[in-house]
Design a protein around this motif. Structure first.
Motif, PDB file in Angstrom:
ATOM      1  N   MET A 171     -24.709  31.600 -18.261  1.00  0.00           N
ATOM      2  CA  MET A 171     -24.228  31.235 -16.994  1.00  0.00           C
ATOM      3  C   MET A 171     -22.881  31.453 -16.390  1.00  0.00           C
ATOM      4  O   MET A 171     -22.400  31.488 -14.975  1.00  0.00           O
ATOM      5  N   VAL A 172     -22.018  32.123 -17.336  1.00  0.00           N
ATOM      6  CA  VAL A 172     -21.007  32.208 -16.400  1.00  0.00           C
ATOM      7  C   VAL A 172     -20.904  33.393 -15.125  1.00  0.00           C
ATOM      8  O   VAL A 172     -20.694  33.754 -13.594  1.00  0.00           O
ATOM      9  N   GLY A 173     -21.840  34.441 -16.100  1.00  0.00           N
ATOM     10  CA  GLY A 173     -22.244  35.250 -15.229  1.00  0.00           C
ATOM     11  C   GLY A 173     -23.463  35.055 -13.542  1.00  0.00           C
ATOM     12  O   GLY A 173     -22.739  35.554 -12.259  1.00  0.00           O
ATOM     13  N   GLY A 174     -23.777  34.723 -13.707  1.00  0.00           N
ATOM     14  CA  GLY A 174     -24.776  33.852 -12.492  1.00  0.00           C
ATOM     15  C   GLY A 174     -23.801  32.774 -11.122  1.00  0.00           C
ATOM     16  O   GLY A 174     -23.970  33.529 -10.279  1.00  0.00           O
ATOM     17  N   GLU A 175     -22.625  32.112 -11.894  1.00  0.00           N
ATOM     18  CA  GLU A 175     -22.056  31.497 -11.290  1.00  0.00           C
ATOM     19  C   GLU A 175     -21.029  32.509 -10.637  1.00  0.00           C
ATOM     20  O   GLU A 175     -20.716  32.182  -9.349  1.00  0.00           O
ATOM     21  N   ARG A 176     -20.343  33.984 -11.771  1.00  0.00           N
ATOM     22  CA  ARG A 176     -19.600  34.603 -10.672  1.00  0.00           C
ATOM     23  C   ARG A 176     -20.303  35.656  -9.368  1.00  0.00           C
ATOM     24  O   ARG A 176     -19.822  35.620  -8.207  1.00  0.00           O
ATOM     25  N   ARG A 177     -22.010  35.809  -9.944  1.00  0.00           N
ATOM     26  CA  ARG A 177     -22.476  37.066  -8.752  1.00  0.00           C
ATOM     27  C   ARG A 177     -22.281  35.624  -7.529  1.00  0.00           C
ATOM     28  O   ARG A 177     -22.528  36.139  -6.445  1.00  0.00           O
ATOM     29  N   ARG A 178     -23.305  33.853  -7.940  1.00  0.00           N
ATOM     30  CA  ARG A 178     -23.417  33.110  -6.777  1.00  0.00           C
ATOM     31  C   ARG A 178     -21.380  32.657  -6.038  1.00  0.00           C
ATOM     32  O   ARG A 178     -21.499  32.505  -4.802  1.00  0.00           O
ATOM     33  N   CYS A 179     -21.212  33.360  -6.799  1.00  0.00           N
ATOM     34  CA  CYS A 179     -19.639  32.904  -5.734  1.00  0.00           C
ATOM     35  C   CYS A 179     -18.939  33.648  -4.838  1.00  0.00           C
ATOM     36  O   CYS A 179     -18.348  33.958  -3.810  1.00  0.00           O
ATOM     37  N   ILE A 180     -19.405  34.856  -4.998  1.00  0.00           N
ATOM     38  CA  ILE A 180     -19.808  36.430  -4.956  1.00  0.00           C
ATOM     39  C   ILE A 180     -20.046  36.538  -3.406  1.00  0.00           C
ATOM     40  O   ILE A 180     -19.889  36.406  -2.713  1.00  0.00           O
TER      41      ILE A 180
END
Length: 347
Positions: free
Chosen positions: A1-10
């Motif tokens: 989830m953390v990685g997915g949220e980071r990608r969405r933020c980028i």
């Protein structure tokens, strides 16, 4: 989830920011390269404009066919085609004014004058009754004040170079270049108003882009044949002029169009508009580093003044459109690099 949220933020925040900064660098870089090319050899502005239109058309054509497969296009009326053709004439004139203005002026002056577009668009929209002025509202006061401040900043940049022994310095080339560049962005503003009118009648941006590209190429070719009858002016050699032509055709005619459309749809027109004053800073730095320009107080002061006016108009329009009584008006805050640099219309 953390990685997915980071990608969405980028994807949501970092990429649009980086994309718009890159757009401003590409635009100023093209102007700097053109100015450098004019110092090393003779460039026929009419021929150069045609080649930029031609390359931009070839780069855009595959994208138009790809988008066409996903969209059902209704037939376009002849009257709409005529209006788009007239719009392409305006854009061609703005392009020529811009290149000739760069010969007399500088990329810094061009960047300063480009920030006049929102003020010009607001004035024209009011003239054509697409904007209303009510001085009882703070948004109207912000737009009117921003327009006056923007014009004042442009005059400072054109007429005042900086303190000298005789109290103030005056450059005729700067005035000529400033007038031509201001005329370029006035035509850009006029095109935005005309574009809004056309899109009300035929809101299919893909077809409008195609007709605009074809008619713009026709106008550029016809004007080039009339104004540049010397066959040597059409010959391209392996030099900085060819590099400038390829660069401007790819960036201004294609890449900046694609990036701005993507950013516009991701973040909105206000986000795109707020990066425009960045071109002044980039142009000053590039001018000093690559063209050997001196840092003139008049350009810095004029740039700061016009930036304040720019954000005044942008802020007023943004507040107006986000208010409870917001209504659809002229696309004042739309990105206009694609138009002003000879590419295509951005919707």
């Amino acid at each position: 989830m953390v990685g997915g949220e980071r990608r969405r933020c980028i994807y949501r925040d970092v990429l649009p920011f980086a994309a718009m900064v890159m757009v401003e660098f590409m635009i100023v870089g093209g102007n700097t390269l053109f100015k450098s090319a004019t110092a090393q050899g003779s460039i026929n502005s009419y021929v150069f404009t045609f080649y930029v239109f031609l390359l931009g058309f070839f780069f855009l054509l595959p994208c138009l066919f790809i988008l066409n497969r996903r969209t059902t296009i209704p037939p376009i009326k002849f009257s709409i085609v005529v209006k788009i053709f007239l719009l392409s004439v305006l854009m061609y004139l703005s392009q020529v004014f811009g290149y000739i203005g760069l010969k007399y002026g500088s990329p810094t002056l061009s960047s300063i004058m480009s920030n006049l577009s929102p003020a010009f668009t607001f004035m024209l929209a009011f003239f054509f009754r697409m904007e209303t002025i009510d001085f009882r509202t703070y948004t109207t006061r912000a737009k009117v004040t921003g327009t006056i401040v923007s014009i004042a900043g442009a005059l400072v940049a054109m007429l005042y170079s900086g303190p000298t022994r005789s109290t103030y310095s005056f450059s005729l080339n700067s005035v000529i270049g400033g007038v031509l560049l201001a005329s370029q962005y006035f035509l850009v503003a006029f095109a935005l108003v005309a574009q809004a009118k056309i899109m009300l009648s035929y809101p299919i941006d893909i077809m409008v882009v195609f007709v605009f590209s074809v008619s713009g190429l026709f106008v550029a070719g016809l004007a080039g044949l009339v104004m540049a009858r010397d066959s040597d002016a059409w010959k391209l050699k392996l030099d900085v002029i060819l590099a400038t032509t390829l660069y401007m055709g790819f960036t201004s005619g294609f890449l900046t169009v694609v990036i701005q459309i993507w950013t516009l749809r991701k973040k909105g027109p206000v986000y795109v508009a707020m990066f425009k004053p960045l071109t002044i800073v980039i142009a000053i730095v590039m001018g000093v580093l690559f063209l050997g320009d001196s840092l003139q107080f008049g350009s810095v002061a004029g740039g700061m003044i016009i930036t304040i006016g720019f954000y005044g108009v942008v802020w007023g329009k943004a507040k107006e459109e986000s208010g409870p009584s917001a209504q659809t008006t002229v696309p004042l805050l739309q990105p206009h690099h694609a138009i002003e640099d000879g590419g295509s219309i951005v919707f």
